[in-house]
Design an enzyme around this catalytic site. Structure first.
Site, PDB file in Angstrom:
ATOM      1  N   GLU A  28    -110.399 -12.507 -24.628  1.00 43.89           N
ATOM      2  CA  GLU A  28    -110.679 -12.892 -23.240  1.00 43.89           C
ATOM      3  C   GLU A  28    -109.404 -13.347 -22.530  1.00 43.89           C
ATOM      4  O   GLU A  28    -108.374 -13.582 -23.168  1.00 43.89           O
ATOM      5  CB  GLU A  28    -111.720 -14.014 -23.200  1.00 43.89           C
ATOM      6  CG  GLU A  28    -111.263 -15.288 -23.896  1.00 43.89           C
ATOM      7  CD  GLU A  28    -111.861 -16.541 -23.274  1.00 43.89           C
ATOM      8  OE1 GLU A  28    -111.758 -16.692 -22.049  1.00 43.89           O
ATOM      9  OE2 GLU A  28    -112.401 -17.367 -24.032  1.00 43.89           O
ATOM     10  N   LYS A 163    -116.844 -26.906 -27.810  1.00 44.39           N
ATOM     11  CA  LYS A 163    -116.292 -28.256 -27.658  1.00 44.39           C
ATOM     12  C   LYS A 163    -117.406 -29.250 -27.407  1.00 44.39           C
ATOM     13  O   LYS A 163    -118.382 -28.934 -26.745  1.00 44.39           O
ATOM     14  CB  LYS A 163    -115.399 -28.294 -26.423  1.00 44.39           C
ATOM     15  CG  LYS A 163    -114.042 -27.757 -26.651  1.00 44.39           C
ATOM     16  CD  LYS A 163    -113.088 -28.392 -25.653  1.00 44.39           C
ATOM     17  CE  LYS A 163    -111.710 -27.869 -25.921  1.00 44.39           C
ATOM     18  NZ  LYS A 163    -111.662 -26.422 -25.680  1.00 44.39           N
TER      19      LYS A 163
END
Ligand code: PSU
Ligand code: MN
Length: 311
Positions: A28, A163
Site C-alpha cells: 500500500e 494498533k
C-alpha cells in the site's frame, strides 16, 4: 491471468509476472504518504520491495497517479508519494473514483489497495496494520472501510494485527460477523502491532506459509467472496512494551480529542503523535514489522503460486 482494465496500469514486470503465474506481493502507499515521515517513508518503501525480491517474489506498490491506478511504482513515483505531504490524497474505497476522475495523486489505504490488487489479479498484500473499529465507535461510528473491504474482496492481507489506538476486541467481532478468517502466523493471539500479544484469540493458527495458501485456495475455490487476514506478530527483538504503548496511546487520543480531529485524519494524526511521544521508537518498530510482513507475504504468495500451478 491479470485483468485488463484501462484505469489499471501495471508495470511490464508485474504484468509479465502475473501472466506467468509468478508470485507477486502488493504494497500500500498510505503508509508511505501518511503513515511515516520523510525520509524514513521512502527508505522503507524501497526496503520493502527489496525484502520481497530477496524472498523470490515481485513487489507491486500501488497508488493513484495521473488518473490511473499504478500497480508497481518506479523510484520517481515512490519519491512523489513520499515527499508530497498533504497534497497526496488518502484514498479509501469512497475516494478512489474522485481521485481517478480528477487526475489527483493519491495514496491507497488497505481497502483501496485490496480493490486495486484484486482488479490486477494479485492475491497477497503486505501492510503494517489494518484500520478497524475505533475506540468509542459506539458514539462516533468510526469503523474503517478496511473491514468492509475484507468482507468483500478476495485478497490475503498480511499485517501485524492492528494498533491499540483501535478497539481490538470490537475489530475482531466485526471481522467474525463479516466471515473473515483471522489467521495467526505462529501465534494463537491477535497481535497488537507494537506488541506481540493482545490477549484476544485469532480464529485459527498457521505455522507455515503452505497452510495459509491451502486456506486461501479452499476459500476461493468454494466461491466464498472476501479476504483473509494473516496476523503476523512483530519480531520479539523489535517489540515495544505494551503498558508503555498503552500510556502513549492514551496521550495521543487525548490530544486528538482536544484538537477535534476525526474522520480520515484521525489515523495519520495518532501515528504522528505516537512517534513524537515515544521519541521515534514507534516508527522504528513500525519499519521492522512491515519488513517482517513483506517477507511472510512473499512466502505466502510463493506457496499460493505453487498450489495454483499444480491444479
Ligand atoms: N494503521 C497503521 N498505519 C497506517 C494505517 C493504519 O498502523 O499507515 C493506514 C492504512 O493505510 C490503513 C488506513 O488502511 O490507515 C486506515 O485508515 P482509516 O482508519 O481512515 O480507514
Ligand atoms: Mn475512520
Amino acid at each position: 491471468m491479470p485483468a485488463q482494465h484501462d484505469r489499471l496500469c501495471p508495470t511490464p514486470e508485474v504484468a509479465d509476472a502475473l501472466t506467468e503465474g509468478k508470485p507477486v506481493v502488493a504494497l500500500e502507499s498510505t503508509v508511505i504518504s501518511h503513515g511515516m515521515p520523510y525520509p524514513r517513508n521512502l527508505e522503507t518503501a524501497r526496503a520493502l520491495e527489496e525484502v520481497i525480491r530477496a524472498e523470490g517474489a515481485i513487489p507491486a506498490t500501488i497508488a493513484v497517479l495521473d488518473g490511473r491506478i499504478r500497480i508497481g511504482l518506479d523510484d520517481e513515483a515512490l519519491e512523489r508519494l513520499a515527499t508530497g505531504g498533504p497534497s497526496v490524497m488518502k484514498l479509501s474505497r469512497r475516494d478512489l473514483p474522485v481521485a481517478l476522475a480528477n487526475g489527483a495523486i493519491g495514496a491507497t489505504t488497505v481497502a483501496a489497495t485490496m480493490i486495486a490488487a484484486r482488479l490486477a489479479g494479485i492475491t497477497v498484500f503486505a501492510t503494517g496494520g489494518i484500520g478497524g473499529v475505533h475506540r468509542g465507535a459506539e458514539t462516533s461510528f468510526d469503523v474503517s472501510a478496511d473491514l468492509t473491504e475484507l468482507a468483500r474482496t478476495g485478497v490475503c492481507v498480511v499485517c501485524a494485527g492492528a494498533k491499540s489506538i483501535l478497539d481490538l476486541a470490537k475489530t475482531l467481532e466485526v471481522l467474525e460477523t463479516y466471515g473473515v478468517p483471522v489467521l495467526g502466523y505462529g501465534t494463537d493471539e491477535f497481535p497488537a502491532f507494537h506488541s506481540r500479544r493482545s490477549g484476544l484469540p485469532v480464529s485459527h493458527r498457521c505455522d507455515r506459509a503452505e497452510e495459509v495458501a491451502a486456506i486461501l485456495e479452499a476459500k476461493w475455490s468454494l466461491g466464498l467472496e472476501g479476504g483473509v487476514l494473516l496476523a503476523n506478530p512483530i519480531p520479539e527483538e523489535d517489540a515495544l512494551d505494551a503498558a508503555e504503548m498503552e500510556e502513549a496511546i492514551g496521550h495521543a487520543l487525548a490530544e486528538a480529542g482536544r484538537q477535534g480531529i476525526s474522520g480520515k485524519a484521525i489515523t495519520p494524526f495518532l501515528l504522528a503523535a505516537l512517534e513524537r511521544i515515544t521519541g521515534g521508537r514507534s516508527l522504528t518498530a513500525n519499519v521492522a514489522l512491515i519488513r517482517n510482513n513483506a517477507a511472510v507475504a512473499a512466502r505466502v504468495a510463493k506457496a499460493y503460486a505453487d498450489l495454483s500451478r499444480k491444479k
